[in-house]
Design a protein around this motif. Sequence first.
Motif, PDB file in Angstrom:
ATOM      1  N   GLY A   1      27.446  46.023  53.261  1.00 39.17           N
ATOM      2  CA  GLY A   1      27.964  47.306  53.371  1.00 39.17           C
ATOM      3  C   GLY A   1      29.623  47.309  52.625  1.00 39.17           C
ATOM      4  N   SER A   2      30.071  46.369  52.259  1.00 41.54           N
ATOM      5  CA  SER A   2      31.449  46.302  51.971  1.00 41.54           C
ATOM      6  C   SER A   2      31.826  46.113  50.323  1.00 41.54           C
ATOM      7  N   ARG A   3      30.691  46.346  49.517  1.00 38.22           N
ATOM      8  CA  ARG A   3      30.819  45.969  48.248  1.00 38.22           C
ATOM      9  C   ARG A   3      31.113  47.166  47.201  1.00 38.22           C
ATOM     10  N   ARG A   4      31.601  48.323  47.663  1.00 39.36           N
ATOM     11  CA  ARG A   4      32.235  49.293  46.937  1.00 39.36           C
ATOM     12  C   ARG A   4      33.509  48.829  46.272  1.00 39.36           C
ATOM     13  N   LEU A   5      33.572  48.948  45.066  1.00 44.52           N
ATOM     14  CA  LEU A   5      34.575  48.635  44.208  1.00 44.52           C
ATOM     15  C   LEU A   5      35.806  49.637  44.296  1.00 44.52           C
ATOM     16  N   MET A   6      37.061  49.258  43.705  1.00 45.26           N
ATOM     17  CA  MET A   6      37.962  50.158  43.370  1.00 45.26           C
ATOM     18  C   MET A   6      37.855  50.300  42.070  1.00 45.26           C
ATOM     19  N   THR A   7      38.043  51.660  41.548  1.00 47.64           N
ATOM     20  CA  THR A   7      38.273  51.827  40.274  1.00 47.64           C
ATOM     21  C   THR A   7      39.675  51.633  39.609  1.00 47.64           C
ATOM     22  N   ALA A   8      39.577  51.503  38.388  1.00 47.25           N
ATOM     23  CA  ALA A   8      40.845  51.289  37.766  1.00 47.25           C
ATOM     24  C   ALA A   8      41.838  52.443  37.832  1.00 47.25           C
ATOM     25  N   ASP A   9      41.377  53.690  37.913  1.00 51.10           N
ATOM     26  CA  ASP A   9      42.284  54.701  38.259  1.00 51.10           C
ATOM     27  C   ASP A   9      43.070  54.742  39.633  1.00 51.10           C
ATOM     28  N   GLU A  10      41.958  54.220  40.414  1.00 49.62           N
ATOM     29  CA  GLU A  10      42.501  54.138  42.100  1.00 49.62           C
ATOM     30  C   GLU A  10      43.553  53.079  41.993  1.00 49.62           C
ATOM     31  N   ALA A  11      43.336  51.891  41.396  1.00 52.87           N
ATOM     32  CA  ALA A  11      44.190  50.680  41.370  1.00 52.87           C
ATOM     33  C   ALA A  11      45.383  51.200  40.787  1.00 52.87           C
ATOM     34  N   ALA A  12      45.691  52.067  39.528  1.00 51.67           N
ATOM     35  CA  ALA A  12      46.852  52.498  39.084  1.00 51.67           C
ATOM     36  C   ALA A  12      47.386  53.127  40.140  1.00 51.67           C
ATOM     37  N   GLY A  13      46.825  53.940  40.804  1.00 52.05           N
ATOM     38  CA  GLY A  13      47.565  54.902  41.804  1.00 52.05           C
ATOM     39  C   GLY A  13      48.451  54.193  42.943  1.00 52.05           C
ATOM     40  N   ILE A  14      48.189  52.678  43.277  1.00 49.24           N
ATOM     41  CA  ILE A  14      48.934  52.054  44.138  1.00 49.24           C
ATOM     42  C   ILE A  14      50.257  51.949  43.630  1.00 49.24           C
ATOM     43  N   ALA A  15      51.090  52.637  44.782  1.00 46.46           N
ATOM     44  CA  ALA A  15      52.693  52.840  44.456  1.00 46.46           C
ATOM     45  C   ALA A  15      53.638  51.929  45.342  1.00 46.46           C
ATOM     46  N   VAL A  16      52.891  51.022  46.255  1.00 48.67           N
ATOM     47  CA  VAL A  16      53.826  50.114  47.010  1.00 48.67           C
ATOM     48  C   VAL A  16      53.945  48.973  46.328  1.00 48.67           C
ATOM     49  N   PRO A  17      55.140  48.107  46.778  1.00 48.72           N
ATOM     50  CA  PRO A  17      55.160  46.801  45.861  1.00 48.72           C
ATOM     51  C   PRO A  17      54.128  45.857  46.145  1.00 48.72           C
ATOM     52  N   VAL A  18      53.636  45.263  45.128  1.00 51.06           N
ATOM     53  CA  VAL A  18      52.403  44.506  45.016  1.00 51.06           C
ATOM     54  C   VAL A  18      52.576  42.915  44.542  1.00 51.06           C
ATOM     55  N   LEU A  19      52.080  41.941  45.358  1.00 53.54           N
ATOM     56  CA  LEU A  19      51.975  40.725  44.605  1.00 53.54           C
ATOM     57  C   LEU A  19      50.370  40.136  44.712  1.00 53.54           C
ATOM     58  N   ILE A  20      50.282  39.809  43.571  1.00 53.89           N
ATOM     59  CA  ILE A  20      48.935  39.439  43.560  1.00 53.89           C
ATOM     60  C   ILE A  20      48.721  37.729  43.231  1.00 53.89           C
ATOM     61  N   ALA A  21      48.146  37.023  44.209  1.00 58.37           N
ATOM     62  CA  ALA A  21      48.283  35.631  44.119  1.00 58.37           C
ATOM     63  C   ALA A  21      46.877  35.096  44.104  1.00 58.37           C
ATOM     64  N   VAL A  22      46.484  34.404  42.803  1.00 56.39           N
ATOM     65  CA  VAL A  22      45.017  33.779  42.784  1.00 56.39           C
ATOM     66  C   VAL A  22      45.083  32.425  42.202  1.00 56.39           C
ATOM     67  N   GLY A  23      44.448  31.320  42.828  1.00 50.77           N
ATOM     68  CA  GLY A  23      44.378  30.056  42.328  1.00 50.77           C
ATOM     69  C   GLY A  23      43.849  30.077  40.886  1.00 50.77           C
ATOM     70  N   THR A  24      44.296  29.113  40.008  1.00 48.39           N
ATOM     71  CA  THR A  24      44.114  29.310  38.651  1.00 48.39           C
ATOM     72  C   THR A  24      42.469  28.626  38.330  1.00 48.39           C
ATOM     73  N   ALA A  25      42.073  28.019  39.391  1.00 49.56           N
ATOM     74  CA  ALA A  25      40.575  27.308  39.236  1.00 49.56           C
ATOM     75  C   ALA A  25      39.709  28.412  40.023  1.00 49.56           C
ATOM     76  N   ASP A  26      40.189  29.570  40.345  1.00 49.03           N
ATOM     77  CA  ASP A  26      39.306  30.365  41.185  1.00 49.03           C
ATOM     78  C   ASP A  26      38.306  31.249  40.364  1.00 49.03           C
ATOM     79  N   GLU A  27      37.075  31.014  40.537  1.00 51.37           N
ATOM     80  CA  GLU A  27      35.974  31.470  39.585  1.00 51.37           C
ATOM     81  C   GLU A  27      35.405  32.940  40.360  1.00 51.37           C
ATOM     82  N   ILE A  28      35.885  32.974  41.528  1.00 47.57           N
ATOM     83  CA  ILE A  28      35.321  34.344  42.316  1.00 47.57           C
ATOM     84  C   ILE A  28      36.118  35.571  42.157  1.00 47.57           C
ATOM     85  N   ALA A  29      37.656  35.247  42.261  1.00 44.78           N
ATOM     86  CA  ALA A  29      38.375  36.530  42.260  1.00 44.78           C
ATOM     87  C   ALA A  29      38.431  37.338  40.886  1.00 44.78           C
ATOM     88  N   GLY A  30      38.078  36.651  39.742  1.00 47.17           N
ATOM     89  CA  GLY A  30      38.639  37.190  38.570  1.00 47.17           C
ATOM     90  C   GLY A  30      40.260  37.244  38.204  1.00 47.17           C
TER      91      GLY A  30
END
Length: 250
Positions: free
Chosen positions: A178-207
Amino acid sequence: MPSFHNGAVEIAYLDEGEGDPIVLVHGFASSKNVNWVYPAWVSELKKDGRRVIALDNRGHGDSVKLYDASQYDIAMMANDVLALLDHLDLERADVMGYSLGSRMTAVLALSQPRRLRSAILGGIGIGMIEGGGPGENVAAALEAPSLEAVTDPVGRTFRAFADQTRSDRRALAACLRGSRRLMTADEAAGIAVPVLIAVGTADEIAGSAQALGKIIPGSEVLDIPHRDHMRAVGDKVYKAGVLDFLSRQD
């Protein structure tokens, strides 16, 4: 353990410490305890002088279990976080998610920017837009009669994790579908709050974290060295980077 209702859905949460509030939103098949309490996130953030709030997502932990996939729409799940802020009379908070929790956090950052001082997206990169990660293979693994019956390697990983956390596997399968709807690039580009993206360098799931960082304006990227999706959660580099990021928010 305190709980509240968002409509008919009962959500369990914890609320500890004093100071600027931060809400923690765990990943798929996890819980507030597994994602945040046991890896010492709650204690570290309290030590940093923060009020720490963490919920069990619907279908997880001590929250209600639902078996209809339509009850796990990503916006519906994100609304549980908003309802928790309302329940606690919090006008604004930092919100940190991990994996599925980060996708929920991104939905809130886009739709409710005035309620988020900042958004920390752990364990998710460009997969938030391009997909990947757990899919029907994992749902099938969760519904299999035993772990031994699962041959798909990603399915086995999530099935073993669900068994370890004693999760309701049927509810998790519904959540995944039920939760698999993705965010579009245009939607992501509309995020206006401060954002930190933290991902493991060996993470093959996150992208790729860097690829997502190029889309969300002004976002910062934190690499968690040599960590995969499951092992990045409690990493000291992740914690130090988050505390530094939070210290720079107004």
